[in-house]
Design an enzyme around this catalytic site. Structure first.
Site, mmCIF file in Angstrom:
data_model
loop_
_atom_site.group_PDB
_atom_site.id
_atom_site.type_symbol
_atom_site.label_atom_id
_atom_site.label_comp_id
_atom_site.label_asym_id
_atom_site.label_seq_id
_atom_site.Cartn_x
_atom_site.Cartn_y
_atom_site.Cartn_z
ATOM 1 N N ARG A 188 64.987 109.149 70.253
ATOM 2 C CA ARG A 188 65.049 108.276 71.438
ATOM 3 C C ARG A 188 63.858 107.325 71.402
ATOM 4 N NH1 ARG A 188 68.135 111.757 75.614
ATOM 5 N NH2 ARG A 188 69.665 112.603 74.157
ATOM 6 N N GLU A 192 63.438 119.475 83.948
ATOM 7 C CA GLU A 192 64.807 119.520 83.413
ATOM 8 C C GLU A 192 64.789 120.141 82.016
ATOM 9 O OE1 GLU A 192 66.722 115.607 83.051
ATOM 10 O OE2 GLU A 192 67.687 116.401 81.259
ATOM 11 N N HIS A 233 58.074 114.013 77.006
ATOM 12 C CA HIS A 233 59.010 113.314 76.119
ATOM 13 C C HIS A 233 58.469 113.186 74.707
ATOM 14 C CE1 HIS A 233 60.410 111.844 80.086
ATOM 15 N NE2 HIS A 233 61.595 111.987 79.496
ATOM 16 N N GLU A 268 62.104 105.809 73.408
ATOM 17 C CA GLU A 268 61.422 105.614 74.704
ATOM 18 C C GLU A 268 60.005 105.153 74.407
ATOM 19 O OE1 GLU A 268 62.005 109.527 76.023
ATOM 20 O OE2 GLU A 268 64.113 109.174 76.510
ATOM 21 N N SER A 319 71.001 118.922 80.423
ATOM 22 C CA SER A 319 72.027 118.286 81.234
ATOM 23 C C SER A 319 73.358 118.477 80.526
ATOM 24 C CB SER A 319 71.715 116.814 81.490
ATOM 25 O OG SER A 319 71.721 116.114 80.291
ATOM 26 N N ARG A 340 61.302 121.174 74.912
ATOM 27 C CA ARG A 340 61.158 121.251 76.377
ATOM 28 C C ARG A 340 61.275 122.710 76.820
ATOM 29 N NH1 ARG A 340 62.775 117.386 80.317
ATOM 30 N NH2 ARG A 340 62.167 115.685 78.954
HETATM 31 P P1 AMO Z 1 69.971 114.559 77.762
HETATM 32 O O1 AMO Z 1 69.675 113.169 77.339
HETATM 33 O O2 AMO Z 1 69.741 114.890 79.196
HETATM 34 O O3 AMO Z 1 71.490 114.908 77.486
HETATM 35 O O4 AMO Z 1 69.174 115.563 76.851
HETATM 36 C C1 AMO Z 1 69.373 116.950 76.959
HETATM 37 C C2 AMO Z 1 68.037 117.666 77.020
HETATM 38 O O5 AMO Z 1 67.240 117.344 75.892
HETATM 39 C C3 AMO Z 1 65.883 117.250 76.264
HETATM 40 N N1 AMO Z 1 65.402 115.896 75.985
HETATM 41 C C4 AMO Z 1 64.200 115.580 75.509
HETATM 42 N N2 AMO Z 1 63.167 116.350 75.151
HETATM 43 C C5 AMO Z 1 62.059 115.744 74.699
HETATM 44 N N3 AMO Z 1 61.923 114.410 74.580
HETATM 45 C C6 AMO Z 1 62.942 113.576 74.920
HETATM 46 N N4 AMO Z 1 62.798 112.265 74.783
HETATM 47 C C7 AMO Z 1 64.143 114.166 75.401
HETATM 48 N N5 AMO Z 1 65.325 113.673 75.837
HETATM 49 C C8 AMO Z 1 66.063 114.736 76.166
HETATM 50 C C9 AMO Z 1 65.811 117.606 77.725
HETATM 51 C C10 AMO Z 1 67.183 117.253 78.206
HETATM 52 O O6 AMO Z 1 67.544 118.002 79.342
HETATM 53 N N6 AMO Z 1 74.305 114.722 75.204
HETATM 54 C C11 AMO Z 1 73.621 115.106 76.424
HETATM 55 C C12 AMO Z 1 73.764 116.593 76.692
HETATM 56 C C13 AMO Z 1 75.177 117.016 77.044
HETATM 57 O O7 AMO Z 1 75.715 116.492 78.043
HETATM 58 O O8 AMO Z 1 75.745 117.832 76.325
HETATM 59 C C14 AMO Z 1 72.161 114.735 76.308
HETATM 60 O O9 AMO Z 1 71.638 114.383 75.282
HETATM 61 O O10 AMO Z 1 65.566 118.990 77.838
#
Ligand code: AMO
Length: 431
Positions: free
Chosen positions: A217, A354, A226, A219, A357, A405
């Site tokens: 990602r 979180e 993150h 970001e 999701s 996480r």
């Molecule tokens: P989402 O984007 O909420 O959902 O990601 C799911 C979980 O992954 C972790 N996460 C991260 N951890 C660290 N750094 C990040 N940048 C980061 N982004 C996400 C979090 C988050 O809750 N495809 C959907 C899931 C689904 O619906 O099956 C998804 O990617 O713990």
């Protein structure tokens, strides 16, 4: 050094204390050294423990005494010696060396591996390979390994199939932003944001699928929660709605935590973590909104704020809080709507953050095209994904948990980078 012979003869340091062996061969890292006139002490550490090696000038071979005098900390040595009882030595036993061979000499250490508090996290991460010499840091990743194994075990017991998905994708799977571009011959491609589209396509034939999958990602902001590269524990199930898979997620996290409690007692102790198997709580987004209004905590119309997540952690300690009936405007294009304004998507909050999701997905091509357009995306960019639902696609649902996480929260770590072996963030691409 004959490493095959060593493999046969070597004793792990912890076994010195539990077994009654007199003559031993051990290897490890020089943890600490101390000289008192005619006596040299050396603490030797391996993956299992620490033992004291004691060398009296008059009793050990000259060469052995010389090595004990000069050896630098974290150097790697082989020791053949005799185990003797000793009231002063840690653990009540020490080793009198007959032979020491230096396998690798360590340079002057750039970070203090004995005292963790002396080095800031960024510097520790610059020297992560050395940071990992510390037993406390090893404990984090032994527990992370248990999390991965626990996830696998649980999923296999559920009857799910482990799958490997592509990491180069042609269009966004989580919305338009946050993509890392990659050159793919003449075409533009991206590093995978998730295995979302693939796990859905697969659940429509294999019914229950899971994966440990790396995601990227882009970001731009550095935060304590993150990473730009992280790993997800993904699950997808056919003939399921969001409540079916929330239950799977709750049981899965409980299974993992029970396994850690059983298998990582010493690691938890060395990290000072008091872990409990969590309870489960279900709340609608509207209920959470009301709670936050009463507590005067700001949150969005279609998203929780960091503060709201934290509050849920305070109100429901050691609980996985599922927030469901989420406003559709706050969920990705693939989430199934529920009536006009709501959706079948959810977030799971644990210890104030979180962890996951998920939700029920759209398996109806026309509805998927409509939602893509509403999100400003082009259905033509998702043609093969949409088409996959045209030939007998059952209703299905799933979730993704962030591995780092989850590790961070289970172990109460202050920064997600602590839970990632080699973090990739805005400023870090090495080591
Ligand atoms: P989402 O984007 O909420 O959902 O990601 C799911 C979980 O992954 C972790 N996460 C991260 N951890 C660290 N750094 C990040 N940048 C980061 N982004 C996400 C979090 C988050 O809750 N495809 C959907 C899931 C689904 O619906 O099956 C998804 O990617 O713990």
């Amino acid at each position: 050094m004959d490493l095959q012979k060593l493999t046969k003869n070597r004793l792990l340091i912890k076994d010195i204390f539990s077994k009654n062996k007199k003559n031993v061969e051990i290897v490890g890292w020089v943890h600490q050294t101390r000289s008192l006139g005619k006596i040299r002490f050396l603490l030797l550490r391996d993956i299992s423990g620490i033992v004291q090696i004691t060398g009296l000038k008059t009793k050990v071979p000259g060469k052995v005494f010389e090595i004990m005098d000069k050896i630098s900390r974290e150097s790697v040595i082989y020791v053949r010696g005799e185990v003797v009882e000793s009231k002063q030595a840690p653990g009540g036993k020490e080793i009198i060396p007959n032979e020491i061979e230096v396998l690798a000499t360590a340079d002057e250490l750039p970070i203090d591996v004995l005292d963790f508090s002396k080095t800031e996290l960024p510097k520790r991460l610059d020297y992560r390979f050395l940071d990992l010499h510390r037993r406390r840091i090893q404990a984090i990743f032994r527990i992370q390994s248990t999390i991965i194994q626990g996830f696998r075990e649980f999923m296999i017991k559920e009857g799910a199939v482990e799958c490997a998905f592509p990491s180069i994708i042609s269009s966004s799977s989580e919305g338009g932003t946050e993509l890392f571009e990659a050159k793919y011959f003449e075409k533009k491609a991206y590093l995978s944001q998730s295995c979302q589209l693939y796990k859905q396509m697969l659940a429509c034939s294999m019914e229950k699928v899971f994966a440990l999958f790396t995601v990227w990602r882009a970001e731009k902001h550095n935060t304590i929660r993150h990473l730009n590269e992280s790993r997800q524990l993904d699950y997808e199930q056919a003939f399921a709605d969001e409540f079916v898979v929330m239950d799977v997620l709750a049981r899965c996290v409980k299974y993992i935590i029970k396994k850690i409690l059983e298998e990582n007692k010493e690691d938890l102790e060395s990290l000072g973590v008091k872990l409990k198997v969590p309870k489960t709580k279900y709340l609608t987004f509207a209920e959470v909104s009301d709670i936050m209004k009463k507590s005067k905590i700001p949150m969005g119309k279609d998203d929780l704020s960091g503060e709201a997540e934290k509050k849920l952690g305070e109100l429901f300690p050691d609980t996985i809080v599922f927030v469901h009936d989420w406003p559709i405007s706050g969920k990705p294009f693939y989430i199934m709507p529920k009536g006009e304004k709501l959706s079948r998507g959810f977030d799971a909050i644990y210890k104030g953050m979180e962890i996951s999701s998920g939700g029920q997905r759209i398996h109806i091509p026309e509805l998927l095209e409509k939602r893509l357009k509403e999100k400003g995306l082009k259905p033509k960019d998702f043609k093969s994904y949409i088409d996959s639902f045209r030939y007998g696609a059952p209703p299905h649902a799933g979730w993704g948990v962030g591995l780092e996480r989850l590790t961070m929260l289970i172990l109460d770590l202050p920064n997600i980078r602590e839970a990632c072996l080699f973090p990739r963030d805005r400023d870090r691409l090495v080591p």
